[in-house]
Design a protein around this motif. Structure first.
Motif: not given
Length: 155
Positions: A84-89, A94-96
């Motif tokens: 949500e804060h576009e901290e993609l890395v 944690p998604f993985r």
């Protein structure tokens, strides 16, 4: 229900379960309160509570007292906050990990929802082929099984 009242109930329940030693419920409530804080824009507090809930869940899982699905839920919650804060890395890891947890317990809806989120991360990173693969994977996991996640993958 108004959020301040909701937080009051959550806090009372948190204290109760902490006092009784109900660590699984304690971790659930930390995650839920973290969601509320996230919705209020109180990101630092939300992250702190969710990280604490994750630690509790991981410890319970290691002791065989909790299903790994709960660990995946905590990981997914953290990742969503980062996304949500576009901290993609920070969101991707944690998604993985959530995906791995859901795979270990065979939680198809969680796998598909997480695959959708990873596809969203890939889109934001400009990795269009990776995004397409992940979104198609999500669709395949839930076709005829979980219509809500199926619709999300179509979106």
């Amino acid at each position: 229900m108004r959020i301040p009242l909701l937080l009051c109930y959550y806090s009372a329940s948190l204290a109760y379960h902490q006092q009784r030693g109900s660590l699984a419920w304690y971790a659930n409530l930390l995650n839920s309160i973290g969601h509320v804080y996230r919705l209020q824009g109180r990101v630092e507090e939300a992250l702190r509570l969710c990280l604490l809930g994750l630690r509790v869940r991981e410890e319970l899982w290691k002791q065989g007292q909790l299903d790994e699905r709960a660990v995946g839920l905590s990981q997914s919650t953290l990742a969503l906050m980062y996304l949500e804060h576009e901290e993609l890395v920070q969101a991707e890891q944690p998604f993985r990990r959530a995906f791995e947890c859901y795979a270990h317990v065979g939680y198809r809806s969680g796998l598909a929802a997480t695959s959708n989120r990873l596809g969203q991360v890939a889109l934001l990173k400009g990795q269009f082929e990776e995004a397409d693969t992940l979104l198609r994977q999500a669709e395949a996991l839930v076709t005829g099984f979980d219509e809500e996640v199926f619709i999300t993958s179509q979106y």
